[in-house]
Design a protein around this motif. Structure first.
Motif, PDB file in Angstrom:
ATOM      1  N   GLY A 275       0.796  -1.233   0.000  1.00 30.61           N
ATOM      2  CA  GLY A 275       0.000   0.000   0.000  1.00 30.61           C
ATOM      3  C   GLY A 275       0.823   1.275   0.000  1.00 30.61           C
ATOM      4  N   HIS A 316       2.042  -6.411 -10.514  1.00 33.97           N
ATOM      5  CA  HIS A 316       1.186  -6.989  -9.481  1.00 33.97           C
ATOM      6  C   HIS A 316       1.423  -8.483  -9.441  1.00 33.97           C
ATOM      7  N   TYR A 362      10.084  -4.912 -22.342  1.00 34.95           N
ATOM      8  CA  TYR A 362      10.391  -5.309 -20.958  1.00 34.95           C
ATOM      9  C   TYR A 362       9.093  -5.449 -20.159  1.00 34.95           C
ATOM     10  N   PHE A 363       8.226  -4.449 -20.243  1.00 42.33           N
ATOM     11  CA  PHE A 363       6.986  -4.446 -19.459  1.00 42.33           C
ATOM     12  C   PHE A 363       5.962  -5.415 -20.052  1.00 42.33           C
ATOM     13  N   ASN A 371      -1.030  -0.614 -11.469  1.00 39.82           N
ATOM     14  CA  ASN A 371      -1.896  -1.217 -10.454  1.00 39.82           C
ATOM     15  C   ASN A 371      -2.723  -0.125  -9.768  1.00 39.82           C
TER      16      ASN A 371
HETATM   17  N1  ACO Z   1       9.236  -1.881 -12.393  1.00 40.25           N
HETATM   18  C1  ACO Z   1      10.181  -2.565 -13.071  1.00 40.25           C
HETATM   19  N2  ACO Z   1      10.296  -3.911 -13.082  1.00 40.25           N
HETATM   20  C2  ACO Z   1       9.399  -4.605 -12.347  1.00 40.25           C
HETATM   21  C3  ACO Z   1       8.392  -3.975 -11.611  1.00 40.25           C
HETATM   22  C4  ACO Z   1       8.318  -2.551 -11.643  1.00 40.25           C
HETATM   23  N3  ACO Z   1       7.386  -1.905 -10.955  1.00 40.25           N
HETATM   24  N4  ACO Z   1       7.647  -4.903 -10.977  1.00 40.25           N
HETATM   25  C5  ACO Z   1       8.174  -6.081 -11.311  1.00 40.25           C
HETATM   26  N5  ACO Z   1       9.240  -5.923 -12.154  1.00 40.25           N
HETATM   27  C6  ACO Z   1      10.037  -6.982 -12.796  1.00 40.25           C
HETATM   28  C7  ACO Z   1      10.961  -7.664 -11.805  1.00 40.25           C
HETATM   29  O1  ACO Z   1      12.230  -7.035 -11.770  1.00 40.25           O
HETATM   30  C8  ACO Z   1      11.025  -9.063 -12.371  1.00 40.25           C
HETATM   31  O2  ACO Z   1      11.871  -9.046 -13.490  1.00 40.25           O
HETATM   32  P1  ACO Z   1      12.754 -10.386 -13.862  1.00 40.25           P
HETATM   33  O3  ACO Z   1      11.758 -11.446 -14.189  1.00 40.25           O
HETATM   34  O4  ACO Z   1      13.593  -9.957 -15.003  1.00 40.25           O
HETATM   35  O5  ACO Z   1      13.569 -10.700 -12.629  1.00 40.25           O
HETATM   36  C9  ACO Z   1       9.612  -9.308 -12.892  1.00 40.25           C
HETATM   37  O6  ACO Z   1       9.113  -7.994 -13.215  1.00 40.25           O
HETATM   38  C10 ACO Z   1       8.688  -9.965 -11.877  1.00 40.25           C
HETATM   39  O7  ACO Z   1       8.719  -9.186 -10.676  1.00 40.25           O
HETATM   40  P2  ACO Z   1       8.601  -9.783  -9.221  1.00 40.25           P
HETATM   41  O8  ACO Z   1       9.209  -8.821  -8.256  1.00 40.25           O
HETATM   42  O9  ACO Z   1       9.089 -11.197  -9.192  1.00 40.25           O
HETATM   43  O10 ACO Z   1       7.024  -9.804  -9.056  1.00 40.25           O
HETATM   44  P3  ACO Z   1       6.232  -9.991  -7.703  1.00 40.25           P
HETATM   45  O11 ACO Z   1       4.946 -10.611  -8.065  1.00 40.25           O
HETATM   46  O12 ACO Z   1       7.069 -10.696  -6.687  1.00 40.25           O
HETATM   47  O13 ACO Z   1       6.030  -8.492  -7.158  1.00 40.25           O
HETATM   48  C11 ACO Z   1       5.186  -6.293  -6.982  1.00 40.25           C
HETATM   49  C12 ACO Z   1       4.887  -7.744  -7.368  1.00 40.25           C
HETATM   50  C13 ACO Z   1       5.783  -6.275  -5.562  1.00 40.25           C
HETATM   51  C14 ACO Z   1       3.877  -5.530  -6.952  1.00 40.25           C
HETATM   52  C15 ACO Z   1       6.174  -5.671  -7.986  1.00 40.25           C
HETATM   53  O14 ACO Z   1       5.593  -5.642  -9.267  1.00 40.25           O
HETATM   54  C16 ACO Z   1       6.609  -4.254  -7.587  1.00 40.25           C
HETATM   55  O15 ACO Z   1       7.597  -4.115  -6.839  1.00 40.25           O
HETATM   56  N6  ACO Z   1       5.891  -3.187  -8.064  1.00 40.25           N
HETATM   57  C17 ACO Z   1       6.198  -1.825  -7.654  1.00 40.25           C
HETATM   58  C18 ACO Z   1       5.587  -1.528  -6.289  1.00 40.25           C
HETATM   59  C19 ACO Z   1       4.087  -1.417  -6.349  1.00 40.25           C
HETATM   60  O16 ACO Z   1       3.520  -0.741  -7.200  1.00 40.25           O
HETATM   61  N7  ACO Z   1       3.428  -2.067  -5.399  1.00 40.25           N
HETATM   62  C20 ACO Z   1       1.965  -2.000  -5.255  1.00 40.25           C
HETATM   63  C21 ACO Z   1       1.355  -3.298  -5.653  1.00 40.25           C
HETATM   64  S1  ACO Z   1      -0.411  -3.214  -5.568  1.00 40.25           S
HETATM   65  C22 ACO Z   1      -0.753  -3.329  -3.917  1.00 40.25           C
HETATM   66  O17 ACO Z   1      -0.090  -3.951  -3.153  1.00 40.25           O
HETATM   67  C23 ACO Z   1      -1.858  -2.583  -3.423  1.00 40.25           C
END
Ligand code: ACO
Length: 439
Positions: A275, A316, A362-363, A371
């Motif tokens: 959050g 997410h 990448y994305f 999200n």
């Molecule tokens: N920017 C850039 N790269 C990203 C992002 C991002 N926001 N989110 C994920 N990635 C990449 C990771 O580096 C990873 O790359 P790889 O496969 O080359 O190693 C891949 O996408 C998968 O990411 P994970 O961290 O394994 O995904 P996970 O499901 O564990 O994490 C999370 C989800 C924590 C939401 C993540 O996307 C993140 O950190 N986002 C930014 C923070 C955010 O917006 N959080 C709010 C989420 S919604 C909520 O909780 C209400």
């Protein structure tokens, strides 16, 4: 070849072949939306194996009837009702009732629920002194969590496990007092006197008045602002087994009090990967703006793993197509800002960032979409909520979900204390060495 995967799903059982030649048949649980889970409850006792799933991306911790979401299709429903319908029609108090009690309230039930919220809106006068003990720098989430935990010092919640009455009082207390606590912590942070709740106002209008009225000038909540807040709270109201809800359930599983469980959930919510992202999004966008507004530069930075930078509000664990809450909020952003006559350059930056990211390999490959937090801060800011209160607003919205999930856990006679296992990778047995003989 090593056979260590589930090989077959036969009717309602899965057959698992293990590398040491053992075979075990495990029940398969099917949800009402046809989700399937292999019940491994007997796995360790029958085979000596556990499963490994850091982050629990593949692990179901409970069976729940509250929220359904399908991350591939971008579906979110509370008690079966699509989020879009609730967002377009409902009041937050109705949605809270729906989540906690499992059905939309009729008029009589809703009136009784609202009366109860009014009845519990005040804080014990002694609690006001706590606010003056916090440093002026204290983050409102730290204050909120501490104050919610301290409610157990004033109000017994032992009867909360009696879900036929005790929970009603405690749920109303929490729902109502969290709003007063949030507004008081803001007033404390800006050095203004507390404004007490007013029964005649709706849940959202009451909160806004406590935030923005001063003794010398009352505050008439703008209906546009009230509607915007109502929408945001509904969109945040529950989200199945996310980090903070899983925390609430974990703490509750030890039979800690309702207030302790919710206080822990607030702290889990605070983290920037959960959050806390809504505050970080605005800070990131402001930083990009101050830096000259070169979005591409920051997209490239996010792609460079060594930078440690992520696009906040993107990605997410569950949504791999789009987050339906983000879609609703993005549309609302334009409407709310237009109605309030506000032009926020950060909204344009956010839209540009979304457009560039969504056409970048990448994305796209990683299925990273905006999200719920990506656009919510822009609305919060437009309606006058300070940036460090954004995550507090999320907590206000999520509270019915936490309470509903707490109730569901307590009502489940089969629930057990949460206690995951581990695979130990440290030293095998070594002898103790007296201090004078150590290197
Ligand atoms: N920017 C850039 N790269 C990203 C992002 C991002 N926001 N989110 C994920 N990635 C990449 C990771 O580096 C990873 O790359 P790889 O496969 O080359 O190693 C891949 O996408 C998968 O990411 P994970 O961290 O394994 O995904 P996970 O499901 O564990 O994490 C999370 C989800 C924590 C939401 C993540 O996307 C993140 O950190 N986002 C930014 C923070 C955010 O917006 N959080 C709010 C989420 S919604 C909520 O909780 C209400």
């Amino acid at each position: 070849m090593t056979q260590n995967v589930v090989r077959e799903i036969v009717s309602n059982n899965a057959v698992l072949y293990l590398p040491d030649g053992q075979t075990i048949e495990l029940p398969v649980i099917t949800g009402t939306e046809n989700e399937k889970a292999i019940d491994i409850g007997k796995l360790r006792s029958q085979t000596g194996h556990i499963t490994m799933d850091p982050g629990y991306g593949n692990t179901g911790s409970c069976q729940s009837t509250i929220t359904f979401l399908d991350g591939e299709k971008g579906i979110l429903r509370y008690r079966g009702i699509p989020i879009e319908q609730l967002a377009g029609n409902a009041r937050f108090t109705e949605v809270a009732y729906l989540i906690i009690y499992g059905k939309l309230p009729n008029q009589q039930e809703l009136d009784a629920f609202r009366d109860s919220l009014n009845q519990h809106a005040l804080l014990h006068e002694d609690m006001k002194h706590f606010f003056s003990s916090f440093s002026g720098q204290a983050h409102p989430m730290a204050i909120l969590s501490a104050m919610v935990a301290s409610l157990s010092g004033y109000y017994s919640d032992e009867s909360a496990v009696d879900t036929n009455g005790g929970l009603d009082v405690n749920a109303a207390r929490l729902m109502s007092k969290i709003r007063t606590l949030a507004a008081f912590s803001y007033k404390k942070s800006i050095g203004q006197p507390f404004v007490y709740p007013r029964d005649s106002l709706s849940y959202c209008a009451n909160f806004l008045r406590m935030m923005f009225a001063v003794p010398s000038r009352d505050y008439e909540p703008d209906p546009v602002v009230v509607e915007a807040l109502n929408l945001l709270l509904i969109l945040h109201a529950d989200h199945e087994q996310n980090c903070s809800t899983a925390t609430v359930r974990t703490v509750a599983s030890s039979h800690a009090s309702l207030y302790a469980s919710i206080s822990a959930g607030i702290l889990a919510l605070w983290g920037p990967l959960h959050g806390g992202a809504n505050q970080k999004v605005i800070e990131m966008l402001e930083h990009i703006r101050a830096d000259g507004g070169n979005i591409r530069k920051f997209i490239d930075l996010a792609k460079d793993k060594s930078s440690g930078f992520r696009i906040m509000g993107f990605g997410h664990r569950v949504y791999k197509n789009f987050d339906p809450r983000a879609t609703v909020i993005k549309n609302a952003c334009d409407k709310v800002l237009n109605k309030l006559g506000i032009e926020d350059p950060v909204l344009d930056l956010a839209k540009q960032m979304e457009e560039i990211a969504l056409s970048d390999d990448y994305f796209v490959e990683r299925k990273l979409y905006p999200n719920v937090d990506f656009y919510s801060g822009i609305i919060y800011r437009a309606i006058g909520i300070p940036v460090d209160m954004f995550t507090v607003m999320f907590a206000l919205g999520r509270l019915p979900g936490w309470i509903g999930q707490w109730k569901e856990l307590m009502d489940d006679p089969t629930h057990r204390i949460t206690r995951p296992r581990q695979v130990y990778q440290g030293q095998t047995v070594v002898d103790y060495v007296a201090i004078e003989n150590r290197d």
